[in-house]
Scaffold this motif. Sequence first.
Motif, mmCIF file in Angstrom:
data_model
loop_
_atom_site.group_PDB
_atom_site.id
_atom_site.type_symbol
_atom_site.label_atom_id
_atom_site.label_comp_id
_atom_site.label_asym_id
_atom_site.label_seq_id
_atom_site.Cartn_x
_atom_site.Cartn_y
_atom_site.Cartn_z
ATOM 1 N N GLY A 85 0.824 -1.192 0.000
ATOM 2 C CA GLY A 85 0.000 0.000 0.000
ATOM 3 C C GLY A 85 0.864 1.250 0.000
ATOM 4 O O GLY A 85 0.643 2.185 -0.756
ATOM 5 N N SER A 86 1.879 1.254 0.862
ATOM 6 C CA SER A 86 2.806 2.387 0.900
ATOM 7 C C SER A 86 4.229 1.861 0.878
ATOM 8 O O SER A 86 4.533 0.814 1.427
ATOM 9 C CB SER A 86 2.565 3.266 2.126
ATOM 10 O OG SER A 86 2.834 2.553 3.305
ATOM 11 N N LEU A 87 5.071 2.639 0.210
ATOM 12 C CA LEU A 87 6.467 2.266 0.021
ATOM 13 C C LEU A 87 7.324 3.455 0.408
ATOM 14 O O LEU A 87 7.114 4.563 -0.097
ATOM 15 C CB LEU A 87 6.691 1.902 -1.450
ATOM 16 C CG LEU A 87 8.012 1.315 -1.876
ATOM 17 C CD1 LEU A 87 8.269 -0.020 -1.175
ATOM 18 C CD2 LEU A 87 8.027 1.099 -3.384
ATOM 19 N N GLY A 88 8.244 3.247 1.328
ATOM 20 C CA GLY A 88 9.126 4.325 1.762
ATOM 21 C C GLY A 88 10.573 3.932 1.614
ATOM 22 O O GLY A 88 10.930 2.762 1.759
ATOM 23 N N ILE A 89 11.399 4.909 1.306
ATOM 24 C CA ILE A 89 12.832 4.679 1.151
ATOM 25 C C ILE A 89 13.567 5.765 1.902
ATOM 26 O O ILE A 89 13.181 6.928 1.846
ATOM 27 C CB ILE A 89 13.252 4.692 -0.325
ATOM 28 C CG1 ILE A 89 12.506 3.601 -1.081
ATOM 29 C CG2 ILE A 89 14.748 4.444 -0.473
ATOM 30 C CD1 ILE A 89 11.745 4.109 -2.208
ATOM 31 N N ALA A 90 14.618 5.367 2.599
ATOM 32 C CA ALA A 90 15.440 6.333 3.329
ATOM 33 C C ALA A 90 16.892 5.904 3.236
ATOM 34 O O ALA A 90 17.198 4.733 2.996
ATOM 35 C CB ALA A 90 15.008 6.414 4.789
ATOM 36 N N TYR A 91 17.781 6.866 3.425
ATOM 37 C CA TYR A 91 19.202 6.568 3.491
ATOM 38 C C TYR A 91 19.655 6.813 4.926
ATOM 39 O O TYR A 91 19.494 7.899 5.457
ATOM 40 C CB TYR A 91 20.002 7.446 2.531
ATOM 41 C CG TYR A 91 21.498 7.264 2.674
ATOM 42 C CD1 TYR A 91 22.095 6.066 2.333
ATOM 43 C CD2 TYR A 91 22.293 8.282 3.177
ATOM 44 C CE1 TYR A 91 23.463 5.885 2.476
ATOM 45 C CE2 TYR A 91 23.662 8.114 3.314
ATOM 46 C CZ TYR A 91 24.233 6.911 2.971
ATOM 47 O OH TYR A 91 25.582 6.736 3.116
ATOM 48 N N ALA A 92 20.194 5.778 5.557
ATOM 49 C CA ALA A 92 20.711 5.889 6.918
ATOM 50 C C ALA A 92 22.214 6.125 6.824
ATOM 51 O O ALA A 92 22.986 5.189 6.600
ATOM 52 C CB ALA A 92 20.407 4.626 7.713
ATOM 53 N N GLN A 93 22.597 7.371 6.950
ATOM 54 C CA GLN A 93 23.998 7.745 6.763
ATOM 55 C C GLN A 93 24.914 7.077 7.797
ATOM 56 O O GLN A 93 26.016 6.663 7.464
ATOM 57 C CB GLN A 93 24.147 9.260 6.835
ATOM 58 C CG GLN A 93 25.530 9.747 6.475
ATOM 59 C CD GLN A 93 25.586 11.259 6.386
ATOM 60 O OE1 GLN A 93 24.676 11.962 6.788
ATOM 61 N NE2 GLN A 93 26.673 11.764 5.827
ATOM 62 N N ASP A 94 24.443 6.942 9.046
ATOM 63 C CA ASP A 94 25.283 6.383 10.100
ATOM 64 C C ASP A 94 25.692 4.937 9.831
ATOM 65 O O ASP A 94 26.757 4.500 10.263
ATOM 66 C CB ASP A 94 24.603 6.503 11.460
ATOM 67 C CG ASP A 94 23.241 5.834 11.497
ATOM 68 O OD1 ASP A 94 22.556 5.787 10.458
ATOM 69 O OD2 ASP A 94 22.854 5.364 12.591
ATOM 70 N N ILE A 95 24.869 4.187 9.094
ATOM 71 C CA ILE A 95 25.221 2.805 8.760
ATOM 72 C C ILE A 95 25.431 2.613 7.259
ATOM 73 O O ILE A 95 25.637 1.497 6.796
ATOM 74 C CB ILE A 95 24.170 1.803 9.294
ATOM 75 C CG1 ILE A 95 22.771 2.117 8.730
ATOM 76 C CG2 ILE A 95 24.170 1.780 10.817
ATOM 77 C CD1 ILE A 95 21.714 1.088 9.065
ATOM 78 N N ASP A 96 25.358 3.714 6.491
ATOM 79 C CA ASP A 96 25.570 3.699 5.045
ATOM 80 C C ASP A 96 24.687 2.648 4.360
ATOM 81 O O ASP A 96 25.163 1.788 3.639
ATOM 82 C CB ASP A 96 27.049 3.460 4.720
ATOM 83 C CG ASP A 96 27.353 3.701 3.250
ATOM 84 O OD1 ASP A 96 26.698 4.564 2.642
ATOM 85 O OD2 ASP A 96 28.242 3.006 2.700
ATOM 86 N N ARG A 97 23.389 2.752 4.622
ATOM 87 C CA ARG A 97 22.431 1.800 4.063
ATOM 88 C C ARG A 97 21.209 2.505 3.513
ATOM 89 O O ARG A 97 20.739 3.482 4.073
ATOM 90 C CB ARG A 97 21.919 0.836 5.144
ATOM 91 C CG ARG A 97 22.922 -0.012 5.797
ATOM 92 C CD ARG A 97 23.212 -1.194 4.963
ATOM 93 N NE ARG A 97 24.328 -1.907 5.565
ATOM 94 C CZ ARG A 97 24.520 -3.172 5.456
ATOM 95 N NH1 ARG A 97 23.698 -3.886 4.750
ATOM 96 N NH2 ARG A 97 25.555 -3.734 6.013
ATOM 97 N N LEU A 98 20.696 1.957 2.427
ATOM 98 C CA LEU A 98 19.376 2.347 1.956
ATOM 99 C C LEU A 98 18.373 1.442 2.657
ATOM 100 O O LEU A 98 18.586 0.232 2.761
ATOM 101 C CB LEU A 98 19.256 2.159 0.448
ATOM 102 C CG LEU A 98 19.937 3.213 -0.399
ATOM 103 C CD1 LEU A 98 19.914 2.811 -1.861
ATOM 104 C CD2 LEU A 98 19.275 4.568 -0.219
ATOM 105 N N ILE A 99 17.312 2.031 3.131
ATOM 106 C CA ILE A 99 16.275 1.277 3.825
ATOM 107 C C ILE A 99 15.006 1.381 2.995
ATOM 108 O O ILE A 99 14.563 2.482 2.658
ATOM 109 C CB ILE A 99 16.046 1.838 5.242
ATOM 110 C CG1 ILE A 99 17.337 1.703 6.046
ATOM 111 C CG2 ILE A 99 14.877 1.124 5.918
ATOM 112 C CD1 ILE A 99 17.328 2.468 7.345
ATOM 113 N N VAL A 100 14.444 0.231 2.659
ATOM 114 C CA VAL A 100 13.194 0.171 1.921
ATOM 115 C C VAL A 100 12.145 -0.399 2.864
ATOM 116 O O VAL A 100 12.326 -1.479 3.421
ATOM 117 C CB VAL A 100 13.310 -0.730 0.662
ATOM 118 C CG1 VAL A 100 11.987 -0.822 -0.068
ATOM 119 C CG2 VAL A 100 14.411 -0.215 -0.266
#
Length: 108
Positions: A85-100
């Motif tokens: 239904g909803s899709l979010g993406i973020a970049y976590a700089q502290d762990i150098d990861r893209l989060i989906v």
Amino acid sequence: MNESFDFREPEFLTVGTLGPKGQREFFLQARAEGQLLSLKVEKQQVAALADYLDQVLDDLPDSEVGPAPDDLGLREPVISAFTVGSLGIAYAQDIDRLIVMAEAIPET
């Protein structure tokens, strides 16, 4: 309530389609630790995901990247755990990861 999945070290993340043109179903798929996850998504969600990832990658510092995988197709079996239904993406700089983060359409 739908299952929750947390793939901290995914082997791959891909998007693909099944079905003939005009009747295609879109899927977001990932695999980690031997578990294959397929989620049904809308075409517009795939387009928004691609646009956002393109922007995020442009903003990150240049780095050495290995070759792209040869096979980005969906892996069988493609069995959807839920429809997104909803899709979010973020970049976590502290762990150098893209989060989906994908949330299911609420069941009625």
